[in-house]
Scaffold this motif. Structure first.
Motif, PDB file in Angstrom:
ATOM      1  N   ALA A 123       0.994  -1.182   0.009  1.00  0.00           N
ATOM      2  CA  ALA A 123      -0.057  -0.101  -0.013  1.00  0.00           C
ATOM      3  C   ALA A 123       0.895   1.239   0.112  1.00  0.00           C
ATOM      4  O   ALA A 123       0.711   2.141  -0.836  1.00  0.00           O
ATOM      5  N   VAL A 124       1.919   1.293   0.803  1.00  0.00           N
ATOM      6  CA  VAL A 124       2.693   2.590   0.975  1.00  0.00           C
ATOM      7  C   VAL A 124       3.380   2.638  -0.433  1.00  0.00           C
ATOM      8  O   VAL A 124       3.481   3.864  -1.129  1.00  0.00           O
ATOM      9  N   LYS A 125       4.038   1.746  -1.113  1.00  0.00           N
ATOM     10  CA  LYS A 125       4.638   1.633  -2.260  1.00  0.00           C
ATOM     11  C   LYS A 125       3.603   2.298  -3.514  1.00  0.00           C
ATOM     12  O   LYS A 125       3.899   3.177  -4.224  1.00  0.00           O
ATOM     13  N   PRO A 151       4.101   7.506  -5.493  1.00  0.00           N
ATOM     14  CA  PRO A 151       4.180   8.141  -6.585  1.00  0.00           C
ATOM     15  C   PRO A 151       3.317   9.493  -6.287  1.00  0.00           C
ATOM     16  O   PRO A 151       3.388  10.302  -6.934  1.00  0.00           O
ATOM     17  N   LYS A 152       2.102   9.360  -5.606  1.00  0.00           N
ATOM     18  CA  LYS A 152       1.226  10.191  -5.650  1.00  0.00           C
ATOM     19  C   LYS A 152       1.675  11.315  -4.639  1.00  0.00           C
ATOM     20  O   LYS A 152       1.468  12.682  -5.090  1.00  0.00           O
ATOM     21  N   TYR A 206      -4.851   5.075   3.274  1.00  0.00           N
ATOM     22  CA  TYR A 206      -4.974   6.340   3.173  1.00  0.00           C
ATOM     23  C   TYR A 206      -3.671   7.169   3.619  1.00  0.00           C
ATOM     24  O   TYR A 206      -3.414   7.015   4.466  1.00  0.00           O
ATOM     25  N   MET A 207      -3.651   8.073   2.697  1.00  0.00           N
ATOM     26  CA  MET A 207      -2.287   9.101   2.948  1.00  0.00           C
ATOM     27  C   MET A 207      -2.852  10.375   3.448  1.00  0.00           C
ATOM     28  O   MET A 207      -3.702  11.027   2.655  1.00  0.00           O
ATOM     29  N   ALA A 208      -2.161  11.014   4.496  1.00  0.00           N
ATOM     30  CA  ALA A 208      -2.324  12.404   4.678  1.00  0.00           C
ATOM     31  C   ALA A 208      -1.205  13.231   4.770  1.00  0.00           C
ATOM     32  O   ALA A 208      -0.390  12.375   5.569  1.00  0.00           O
ATOM     33  N   ALA A 241      11.346   4.123   3.238  1.00  0.00           N
ATOM     34  CA  ALA A 241      10.609   4.111   1.743  1.00  0.00           C
ATOM     35  C   ALA A 241       9.877   5.542   1.750  1.00  0.00           C
ATOM     36  O   ALA A 241      10.330   6.205   0.456  1.00  0.00           O
ATOM     37  N   THR A 242       9.569   6.073   2.346  1.00  0.00           N
ATOM     38  CA  THR A 242       8.671   7.640   2.661  1.00  0.00           C
ATOM     39  C   THR A 242       9.747   8.726   2.383  1.00  0.00           C
ATOM     40  O   THR A 242      10.044   9.445   1.660  1.00  0.00           O
TER      41      THR A 242
END
Length: 353
Positions: free
Chosen positions: A253-255, A259-260, A343-345, A285-286
């Motif tokens: 999911a993180v990977k 790109p976004k 979900y990413m914030a 990774a982030t």
């Protein structure tokens, strides 16, 4: 648009310090015939958590103790709710005292809390009563964003100040994640979560007037929901309590989100990253996606090692650690957090010394 300045957060840790060795021994004692019992300790230590803090002792029936027929989901979630309110009050009181702000000066209350089985009302109602906030305070309670709570609270603080530039915004995140610790769960992912999670609350103030003390100015925010990811991470209630589950979808999911993130960041050069403590791999990774290394992300790694993954409070703990070793005035800061399903914030802004 009015600027949004985020104060130094106040952090309230739960009272019971638990070492990783204790977690490993507890799992061995309760799962002696598990087919992978020899490799479970290695999986847990890879999470890089050395200590975490629980609201109750490890062997309490509200955490990993022997099953108590008088304590089921009703009692366990009620206790988690009470723990969340207690930690939230401790963090908020410390913050208001540190910042010299009276409760009646607060105009907006943002809260985030997610592991009390959907109990109503949210922690915002008793917290407002305990703190003595005005009855007309504007409330914005989150109950399902979990680990993204701290980053989302920063973003919503900026949104609120854009609409109400004269407001003083109090944000409080409180997550007693140890309530999900259950020996009824047997998957390797469950064992990792037992060693990963901790309990904590964090609070900060947001204003459109630059404080006299160092602060983070939020300039932009970004949210991204990974499509068809509802089964990546989720809670599962049953008669014994609330459990935290994941599927194979969580592993990528993180990977899939990064790109976004890089598309949103574009040519913004991050100097200081504040990255959710989901795992060492998530932090690394982030950081790499932001063009940084693990040294740049050291506050995130240190937070994970010293208090575990404390959910939405994690980003705020990392922000507090950044205050302890502050960057130069004008340094670019990027905040990234992740929550369930997936979900990413994210927020970006500038350090104001």
């Amino acid at each position: 648009m009015a600027p949004a300045y985020i104060s130094r957060p106040a952090i309230a840790l739960a009272p019971h310090k638990v070492l990783t060795e204790e977690i490993v021994n507890d799992i061995k004692a309760h799962h002696p015939t598990h087919p992978r019992i020899r490799t479970i300790p290695r999986h847990i230590t890879r999470s890089a958590v050395g200590t975490r803090y629980f609201s109750h002792p490890l062997h309490s029936p509200y955490v990993g103790g022997a099953a108590d027929p008088t304590i089921g989901i009703t009692e366990r979630t009620a206790q988690a709710y009470a723990d969340a309110v207690d930690m939230a009050e401790a963090a908020a009181r410390q913050l208001l005292d540190d910042q010299g702000v009276a409760p009646e000066e607060v105009d907006v209350l943002i809260t985030s809390h997610s592991v009390s089985g959907g109990r109503l009302p949210g922690i915002d109602i008793p917290l407002a009563d305990r703190l003595g906030l005005r009855p007309d305070v504007c409330r914005m309670p989150f109950s399902v964003v979990a680990c993204a709570g701290g980053a989302l609270a920063m973003a919503r603080t900026a949104d609120m100040l854009a609409a109400r530039p004269d407001a003083t915004v109090l944000s409080v995140v409180s997550e007693p994640l140890s309530t999900t610790y259950s020996h009824a769960d047997h998957e390797i992912s469950h064992m990792i979560f037992k060693g990963l999670f901790g309990d904590a609350a964090a609070a900060f103030l947001g204003t459109s007037t630059r404080p006299t003390t160092p602060s983070l100015r939020i300039d932009a925010s970004f949210e991204y929901r990974l499509p068809t990811s509802a089964a990546a991470y989720f809670t599962r209630p049953d008669a014994a309590g609330v459990h935290f589950d994941s599927t194979a979808a969580s592993l990528t999911a993180v990977k899939e989100c990064l790109p976004k993130l890089t598309e949103w960041v574009r040519d913004w050069k991050t100097d200081i990253p504040i990255i959710h403590t989901g795992s060492p791999g998530i932090i690394t990774a982030t950081a790499h996606a932001l063009g940084l290394d693990d040294q740049a992300a050291r506050h995130s790694h240190n937070s994970l090692e010293q208090i575990g993954n404390v959910g939405g409070s994690a980003a705020l703990d990392i922000l507090a650690r950044t205050h302890d070793a502050p960057p130069a005035d004008g340094a670019n800061v990027t905040v990234v957090a992740y929550g369930p399903g997936f979900y990413m914030a994210a927020c970006r802004g500038v350090w104001c010394a």
